[in-house]
Write a protein that holds these residues in place. Structure first.
Motif, PDB file in Angstrom:
ATOM      1  N   ILE A  73      -8.129  -4.783  -2.441  1.00  0.00           N
ATOM      2  CA  ILE A  73      -8.464  -4.054  -1.213  1.00  0.00           C
ATOM      3  C   ILE A  73      -9.544  -4.776  -0.399  1.00  0.00           C
ATOM      4  N   VAL A 120      -8.677   3.248   4.656  1.00  0.00           N
ATOM      5  CA  VAL A 120      -8.055   2.070   4.026  1.00  0.00           C
ATOM      6  C   VAL A 120      -6.541   2.032   4.268  1.00  0.00           C
ATOM      7  N   CYS A 168       0.853  -1.191   0.000  1.00  0.00           N
ATOM      8  CA  CYS A 168       0.000   0.000   0.000  1.00  0.00           C
ATOM      9  C   CYS A 168       0.887   1.238   0.000  1.00  0.00           C
ATOM     10  N   ALA A 169       0.740   2.056  -1.029  1.00  0.00           N
ATOM     11  CA  ALA A 169       1.602   3.231  -1.196  1.00  0.00           C
ATOM     12  C   ALA A 169       1.105   4.444  -0.423  1.00  0.00           C
ATOM     13  N   GLY A 170       0.044   4.285   0.335  1.00  0.00           N
ATOM     14  CA  GLY A 170      -0.408   5.374   1.204  1.00  0.00           C
ATOM     15  C   GLY A 170      -1.206   6.467   0.513  1.00  0.00           C
ATOM     16  N   CYS A 171      -1.573   6.246  -0.736  1.00  0.00           N
ATOM     17  CA  CYS A 171      -2.303   7.283  -1.491  1.00  0.00           C
ATOM     18  C   CYS A 171      -3.789   7.239  -1.130  1.00  0.00           C
ATOM     19  N   SER A 172      -4.087   7.501   0.130  1.00  0.00           N
ATOM     20  CA  SER A 172      -5.450   7.312   0.633  1.00  0.00           C
ATOM     21  C   SER A 172      -6.454   8.250  -0.024  1.00  0.00           C
ATOM     22  N   CYS A 190      -7.097   1.865  -7.533  1.00  0.00           N
ATOM     23  CA  CYS A 190      -5.836   1.706  -6.779  1.00  0.00           C
ATOM     24  C   CYS A 190      -4.653   1.561  -7.741  1.00  0.00           C
ATOM     25  N   PRO A 191      -3.678   2.474  -7.691  1.00  0.00           N
ATOM     26  CA  PRO A 191      -2.551   2.388  -8.627  1.00  0.00           C
ATOM     27  C   PRO A 191      -1.650   1.182  -8.380  1.00  0.00           C
ATOM     28  N   GLN A 192      -1.737   0.588  -7.195  1.00  0.00           N
ATOM     29  CA  GLN A 192      -0.913  -0.582  -6.895  1.00  0.00           C
ATOM     30  C   GLN A 192      -1.620  -1.878  -7.289  1.00  0.00           C
ATOM     31  N   MET A 212      -4.140  -3.325  -5.733  1.00  0.00           N
ATOM     32  CA  MET A 212      -4.342  -4.155  -4.538  1.00  0.00           C
ATOM     33  C   MET A 212      -5.741  -4.760  -4.482  1.00  0.00           C
ATOM     34  N   CYS A 216      -8.307   5.843  -2.809  1.00  0.00           N
ATOM     35  CA  CYS A 216      -9.286   4.800  -2.468  1.00  0.00           C
ATOM     36  C   CYS A 216     -10.335   5.299  -1.475  1.00  0.00           C
TER      37      CYS A 216
HETATM   38  S1  SF4 Z   1      -5.274   3.419  -3.455  1.00  0.00           S
HETATM   39 FE1  SF4 Z   1      -4.316   1.429  -3.083  1.00  0.00          FE
HETATM   40  S2  SF4 Z   1      -2.167   1.908  -2.683  1.00  0.00           S
HETATM   41 FE2  SF4 Z   1      -3.300   3.826  -2.476  1.00  0.00          FE
HETATM   42  S3  SF4 Z   1      -3.816   3.942  -0.289  1.00  0.00           S
HETATM   43 FE3  SF4 Z   1      -5.516   2.949  -1.285  1.00  0.00          FE
HETATM   44  S4  SF4 Z   1      -5.095   0.748  -1.089  1.00  0.00           S
HETATM   45 FE4  SF4 Z   1      -3.175   1.844  -0.687  1.00  0.00          FE
END
Ligand code: SF4
Length: 403
Positions: free
Chosen positions: A391, A339, A322-326, A385-387, A389, A329
């Protein structure tokens, strides 16, 4: 592999550190004695870097204080001996035991205080609460001042305002703090970019690692802070989950051949950016401290191939991190659940093996939020989600594991 002048090569270190990890306390003590007993002209303390425009040189390795410091005073003593003089704690770490442990150390070794660049953090945002927590931190740590004081874990620059600025100026004028800033593990890039415009932020500690450091947004954010004279400390440099993937095994094998552990290589990757003043790492025992110190003292640079390997690994395992880009999401979910925060707790549980901390933090979420976590439809958040994931699956897993 050549020996260093102090007689202790990286391969020696790996051999002995491996023994200390797998073996007895006696092995660890022998390893320490071997290193500490060296004289010689080679570097015997970790290097330093300038911390923004503060005029302070800080050790490139910072002792993260999220562990039971009262029971591990030896770690602090040895950290000082190896030049790890940047210490990081927070009012909430270990329910206050982290700060109290540092206070015990300063009481016993008062001459150590002025050698340490001391950081603590406030979970409060309002000036009254910050004053209460700062005074409590000073009392716990048996000191008159804190070098750098952070607002803890912001996810938006809007958590700071003119009241925060006035509070920081007053605390500085009273001599209680020298510098002021914040830490962030969510939306770090936006927080850094906005902080660079403020003109009253001295330092920032943010999630930063081989997965994030090459992204355009992060590069721009770090460059803006460099331009603004803000000192930067990287945290979460190991990049979270890594278990269960074949590329993880390849990473370990390749770096061992090069004379590093993969954990050391990940530290070295961050140090390749000269604008990162220090890496904050949780080092709750001598073995981990020793491993990180060895990486900091070692002058071998990662090769282009090493960096490519890390990059490849980051891409292959992106969906585990998780890259923290809250902002992405959580917006898709209308702010119903945090998240990125829950993903971080899951990382503490599964990757760090710190089940107590993970459960304790999860337990601090409101009952309403916890009830929503297992029942929401996460499909829109997953698409954004750019990663990439999963979720929904991971949030449900968190809801089951962390209760
Ligand atoms: S969009 Fe994906 S990577 Fe970014 S905070 Fe949410 S779960 Fe983490």
């Amino acid at each position: 592999m050549s020996k260093k002048k102090n007689g202790f090569s990286r391969r020696d270190f790996l051999k002995t550190a491996g023994a200390a990890t797998a073996g007895s306390f006696l092995n660890a003590r022998e390893t320490l004695a071997k290193i500490s007993g060296t004289s010689g002209s080679e570097l015997t303390v970790v290097p330093t870097r300038p911390f923004g425009k503060t005029g302070v040189q800080v050790s490139v390795l910072s002792l993260g204080g999220m562990f039971d410091i009262p029971s591990n005073q030896l770690v602090l003593r040895q950290a000082l001996k190896w030049g790890v003089t940047y210490w990081d704690t927070a009012d909430c770490y270990e329910g206050g035991r982290s700060e109290r442990g540092i206070g015990s150390f300063f009481s016993k070794y008062p001459e150590a205080r002025n050698k340490v660049f001391l950081v603590s953090k406030s979970d409060s945002r309002d000036p009254q609460g910050m004053t209460r927590l700062l005074d409590r931190s000073l009392e716990r740590m048996k000191t008159d001042y804190i070098d750098l004081y952070f607002v803890h874990g912001i996810s938006s620059i809007n958590e700071l305002n003119n009241g925060t600025r006035a509070w920081a100026q007053k605390a500085k004028a009273e001599g209680k703090i020298k510098f002021f800033g914040f830490s962030s593990h969510s939306n770090m890039e936006e927080c850094l970019l906005e902080a660079a415009k403020l003109g009253w932020i001295d330092g920032i500690m943010m999630t930063y690692n081989y997965r994030l450091m090459h992204k355009t947004e992060m590069k721009e954010a770090v460059a803006a802070c460099k331009e603004a004279g803000i000192g930067l400390t990287a945290m979460k440099t190991q990049g979270g989950w890594s278990f269960g993937s074949s590329s993880a095994a390849k990473l370990v094998d390749t770096f061992i051949e090069r004379g590093f552990t993969d954990a050391q290589a990940k530290l070295k990757a961050v140090w390749t950016n000269p604008h990162i003043a220090s890496i904050c790492s949780q080092m709750p025992n001598i073995t981990i401290l020793m491993s990180n110190v060895a990486a900091a003292m070692d002058k071998t640079n990662l090769s282009a191939g090493d960096l490519r390997l890390l990059d490849q690994y980051a891409k292959e395992t992106a969906a585990n991190y998780c890259a923290g880009c809250s902002n992405i999401c959580e917006k898709a979910l209308g702010g119903a659940v945090p998240v990125a925060t829950v993903m971080r707790y899951l990382m503490y549980y599964e990757s760090y093996g710190d089940r107590y901390r993970a459960r304790s933090l999860y337990g601090q979420l409101t009952p309403e939020v916890r009830a929503r976590i297992g029942s929401l439809d996460y499909s829109l958040a997953e698409r954004r989600c750019p990663q990439g994931m999963a979720i929904g699956r991971l949030m449900k897993r968190a809801g089951q594991l962390l209760v």
